[in-house]
Design a protein around this motif. Structure first.
Motif, PDB file in Angstrom:
ATOM      1  N   GLY A  29      10.585   9.522   3.162  1.00 58.76           N
ATOM      2  CA  GLY A  29      10.558   8.241   2.456  1.00 58.76           C
ATOM      3  C   GLY A  29       9.162   7.805   2.044  1.00 58.76           C
ATOM      4  O   GLY A  29       8.929   6.621   1.831  1.00 58.76           O
ATOM      5  N   GLY A  30       8.224   8.752   1.920  1.00 60.75           N
ATOM      6  CA  GLY A  30       6.852   8.405   1.566  1.00 60.75           C
ATOM      7  C   GLY A  30       6.667   8.244   0.069  1.00 60.75           C
ATOM      8  O   GLY A  30       7.296   8.949  -0.718  1.00 60.75           O
ATOM      9  N   ARG A  31       5.808   7.285  -0.289  1.00 61.51           N
ATOM     10  CA  ARG A  31       5.476   7.116  -1.699  1.00 61.51           C
ATOM     11  C   ARG A  31       4.039   6.644  -1.827  1.00 61.51           C
ATOM     12  O   ARG A  31       3.530   5.898  -0.986  1.00 61.51           O
ATOM     13  N   PHE A  32       3.393   7.106  -2.868  1.00 60.95           N
ATOM     14  CA  PHE A  32       2.014   6.698  -3.117  1.00 60.95           C
ATOM     15  C   PHE A  32       1.963   5.226  -3.490  1.00 60.95           C
ATOM     16  O   PHE A  32       2.720   4.771  -4.351  1.00 60.95           O
ATOM     17  N   LEU A  33       1.059   4.499  -2.862  1.00 64.08           N
ATOM     18  CA  LEU A  33       0.780   3.117  -3.222  1.00 64.08           C
ATOM     19  C   LEU A  33      -0.558   3.032  -3.949  1.00 64.08           C
ATOM     20  O   LEU A  33      -0.740   2.191  -4.820  1.00 64.08           O
ATOM     21  N   VAL A  34      -1.496   3.883  -3.547  1.00 64.14           N
ATOM     22  CA  VAL A  34      -2.800   4.000  -4.201  1.00 64.14           C
ATOM     23  C   VAL A  34      -3.134   5.486  -4.249  1.00 64.14           C
ATOM     24  O   VAL A  34      -3.086   6.164  -3.233  1.00 64.14           O
ATOM     25  N   HIS A  35      -3.453   5.983  -5.461  1.00 61.56           N
ATOM     26  CA  HIS A  35      -3.777   7.399  -5.597  1.00 61.56           C
ATOM     27  C   HIS A  35      -4.430   7.628  -6.948  1.00 61.56           C
ATOM     28  O   HIS A  35      -3.865   7.265  -7.983  1.00 61.56           O
ATOM     29  N   GLY A  36      -5.612   8.164  -6.936  1.00 61.60           N
ATOM     30  CA  GLY A  36      -6.274   8.515  -8.180  1.00 61.60           C
ATOM     31  C   GLY A  36      -6.811   7.339  -8.971  1.00 61.60           C
ATOM     32  O   GLY A  36      -7.063   7.470 -10.165  1.00 61.60           O
ATOM     33  N   THR A  37      -6.958   6.193  -8.343  1.00 65.77           N
ATOM     34  CA  THR A  37      -7.483   5.021  -9.049  1.00 65.77           C
ATOM     35  C   THR A  37      -8.890   4.700  -8.552  1.00 65.77           C
ATOM     36  O   THR A  37      -9.272   5.062  -7.436  1.00 65.77           O
ATOM     37  N   GLN A  38      -9.652   4.026  -9.370  1.00 62.13           N
ATOM     38  CA  GLN A  38     -11.010   3.635  -9.013  1.00 62.13           C
ATOM     39  C   GLN A  38     -10.969   2.427  -8.075  1.00 62.13           C
ATOM     40  O   GLN A  38     -10.143   1.535  -8.256  1.00 62.13           O
TER      41      GLN A  38
ATOM     42  N   GLY B 117       2.791   4.842   1.575  1.00 60.13           N
ATOM     43  CA  GLY B 117       3.673   4.010   2.382  1.00 60.13           C
ATOM     44  C   GLY B 117       4.856   4.806   2.904  1.00 60.13           C
ATOM     45  O   GLY B 117       5.393   5.669   2.202  1.00 60.13           O
ATOM     46  N   PHE B 118       5.249   4.489   4.143  1.00 64.01           N
ATOM     47  CA  PHE B 118       6.413   5.105   4.789  1.00 64.01           C
ATOM     48  C   PHE B 118       7.271   4.000   5.401  1.00 64.01           C
ATOM     49  O   PHE B 118       6.763   2.926   5.726  1.00 64.01           O
ATOM     50  N   PRO B 119       8.544   4.252   5.620  1.00 71.03           N
ATOM     51  CA  PRO B 119       9.409   3.229   6.198  1.00 71.03           C
ATOM     52  C   PRO B 119       8.946   2.738   7.579  1.00 71.03           C
ATOM     53  O   PRO B 119       9.121   1.575   7.921  1.00 71.03           O
ATOM     54  N   ASP B 120       8.364   3.647   8.361  1.00 72.96           N
ATOM     55  CA  ASP B 120       7.887   3.275   9.697  1.00 72.96           C
ATOM     56  C   ASP B 120       6.900   4.333  10.187  1.00 72.96           C
ATOM     57  O   ASP B 120       6.691   5.354   9.528  1.00 72.96           O
ATOM     58  N   LEU B 121       6.301   4.075  11.351  1.00 74.78           N
ATOM     59  CA  LEU B 121       5.278   4.976  11.883  1.00 74.78           C
ATOM     60  C   LEU B 121       5.865   6.333  12.249  1.00 74.78           C
ATOM     61  O   LEU B 121       5.218   7.358  12.074  1.00 74.78           O
ATOM     62  N   ALA B 122       7.103   6.362  12.722  1.00 76.16           N
ATOM     63  CA  ALA B 122       7.738   7.643  13.057  1.00 76.16           C
ATOM     64  C   ALA B 122       7.871   8.517  11.804  1.00 76.16           C
ATOM     65  O   ALA B 122       7.646   9.731  11.860  1.00 76.16           O
ATOM     66  N   ALA B 123       8.204   7.912  10.673  1.00 74.31           N
ATOM     67  CA  ALA B 123       8.318   8.683   9.429  1.00 74.31           C
ATOM     68  C   ALA B 123       6.945   9.185   8.982  1.00 74.31           C
ATOM     69  O   ALA B 123       6.814  10.326   8.537  1.00 74.31           O
ATOM     70  N   ALA B 124       5.912   8.343   9.111  1.00 70.25           N
ATOM     71  CA  ALA B 124       4.556   8.758   8.736  1.00 70.25           C
ATOM     72  C   ALA B 124       4.100   9.932   9.601  1.00 70.25           C
ATOM     73  O   ALA B 124       3.559  10.916   9.093  1.00 70.25           O
TER      74      ALA B 124
END
Length: 118
Positions: A34-43, A59-66
């Protein structure tokens, strides 16, 4: 509680083939968790201090997923493509909920501090 993988990375001016392959393949390692980029490749806009490098927030749904993503065989197989080519720091951290109150945190820190002797 939402959790985040945060990377402060120091990429080369021109990414090599391994880094490009890493970037192309990383999303497929995050999808099962369930991970998705929130910040990537930006200044970044530095308003205090010094910030050499790039910022990545996933971002991930929870710490276990991360943790599951970071420790997964798919990501561990891909990881050397980045680590061989750029230095940096990566942390996993749990976020705070909508009920979070910074003043309550300050009060708890104050209560836990040793008494000040004048």
């Amino acid at each position: 509680m939402t959790a985040y993988a945060i990377g402060h990375l120091h990429p080369a001016a021109h990414p090599g083939e391994e880094v490009l392959t890493y970037i192309e393949r990383i999303q497929s390692t995050m999808d099962p968790f369930g991970g998705r980029f929130l910040v990537h490749g930006t200044q970044v806009e530095v308003v205090e201090g010094d910030w050499p490098g790039a910022l990545v927030i996933i971002g991930f749904p929870d710490l276990a997923a991360a943790r599951g993503w970071y420790e997964s065989a798919a990501y561990q197989e891909l990881l050397p493509l980045r680590t061989r080519n750029m230095a940096g720091d990566v942390v996993l951290v749990e976020g705070v909920g909508p009920e979070y109150d910074a003043s309550a945190t300050a009060a708890a820190m104050r209560a836990a501090a040793p008494p000040v002797i004048s």
